[in-house]
Design an enzyme around this catalytic site. Sequence first.
Site, short mmCIF file in Angstrom:
data_model
loop_
_atom_site.label_atom_id
_atom_site.label_comp_id
_atom_site.label_asym_id
_atom_site.label_seq_id
_atom_site.Cartn_x
_atom_site.Cartn_y
_atom_site.Cartn_z
N HIS A 125 0.82 -1.23 0.00
CA HIS A 125 0.00 0.00 0.00
C HIS A 125 0.85 1.27 0.00
O HIS A 125 0.31 2.37 -0.10
CB HIS A 125 -0.94 0.03 1.21
CG HIS A 125 -2.01 -1.02 1.16
ND1 HIS A 125 -2.88 -1.15 0.09
CD2 HIS A 125 -2.35 -2.00 2.05
CE1 HIS A 125 -3.70 -2.17 0.33
NE2 HIS A 125 -3.40 -2.70 1.50
N ASP B 292 -3.34 -10.32 -2.78
CA ASP B 292 -3.88 -9.89 -1.49
C ASP B 292 -5.34 -9.45 -1.69
O ASP B 292 -5.72 -9.03 -2.78
CB ASP B 292 -3.05 -8.72 -0.95
CG ASP B 292 -3.40 -8.37 0.48
OD1 ASP B 292 -2.74 -8.90 1.39
OD2 ASP B 292 -4.33 -7.56 0.69
N HIS C 162 -6.75 -6.89 -0.59
CA HIS C 162 -6.81 -5.44 -0.82
C HIS C 162 -6.01 -5.09 -2.07
O HIS C 162 -4.94 -5.66 -2.31
CB HIS C 162 -6.21 -4.69 0.37
CG HIS C 162 -6.87 -5.00 1.68
ND1 HIS C 162 -6.46 -6.05 2.49
CD2 HIS C 162 -7.92 -4.41 2.31
CE1 HIS C 162 -7.23 -6.09 3.57
NE2 HIS C 162 -8.12 -5.11 3.49
N ASP D 22 -5.39 -12.74 3.11
CA ASP D 22 -6.59 -12.22 3.75
C ASP D 22 -7.85 -12.38 2.89
O ASP D 22 -8.90 -11.83 3.20
CB ASP D 22 -6.40 -10.75 4.16
CG ASP D 22 -5.77 -9.92 3.07
OD1 ASP D 22 -5.49 -10.46 1.98
OD2 ASP D 22 -5.54 -8.71 3.30
ZN LIG Z 1 -4.60 -7.14 2.63
#
Ligand SMILES: [Zn+2]
Length: 297
Positions: A131, A168, A170, A262
């Site tokens: 990120h 991932d 996200h 996740d």
């Molecule tokens: Zn994540």
Amino acid sequence: MTTGIVYDPIYLEHRIGTHVESHSRLIAIMDLLNEKKLFENKNFKLIKPRKANLDQIKYVHEESLINEVKEVSKLAEKTGHIQSLDLDTSVSAKTYEASLYSVGGNLQGLDEILKGNIDNCFATVRPPGHHSNSYKCAGFCIFNNIAVAAEYLFREKDIKRVALIDWDCHHGNGTSDIFYNNSKSENSDVVMFNSHQDGRTLYPGSGFIDEIGDGRGKGKMINFPMPPRAADDVISIFFDEIVSPVLNEFKPEFILISAGFDTHWTDHLTGMGWTYQAPANYLKKIKTIAKKYSKNR
Ligand SMILES: [Zn+2]
């Protein structure tokens, strides 16, 4: 085939209290690997990380970001309290040090592969990175490990084509941002595949199909947002219909993966419906491409 596992207790020193991105994640992984006597198996090799140098961190990050992490870590040491870079990105006294080793663990893994000591590698490192963009740490992330790793291959190892795969839950918005116009290194080429829960339903709220890259990177940023509760089969469809044809054309020399887990249906922060079999199936398919074009790397 020998797989390297990068690990060092320095990664536990990014110690940020009750935060969900906890050092106990790595303890759990290493406990299981030791319980399974993985390192007594000749197909696995423990890799000790080194510290990345600042010139390497600057391949993708501005000096201001590096200094901020360093200063905030010092403040955490001085005050004895965990500090914050943003609402959900925390810093402890040893975060700066651990972050240099987190990037360096990835670089050491690449070196061991290039020397022929191992065929591929899993980097059990933290803090995470996907990120963080060139100027801002975000979403539990400090230095962008995978982005520095790709630039290291371009600038120091004469590699020309790297495929980045981020599975991932996200969207890997930091990495996407860094390579949105492709690598800044001359004659270097990046293609990136992001699969994640639909940004309308999850942080960071980006990674839509119309984000396709720009300039020299146009068409090389590929996003696959998945609806909440989507099951294992979606990632196989993505591979067969998008990833495989693109990589067969791109012919990567190296494949680097941001392997977040996740997407599992039990994860409390996300809403996907995957089992552990989904990333396993995806990796198995990715390895067929690695075998074909990138010497299993
Ligand atoms: Zn994540």
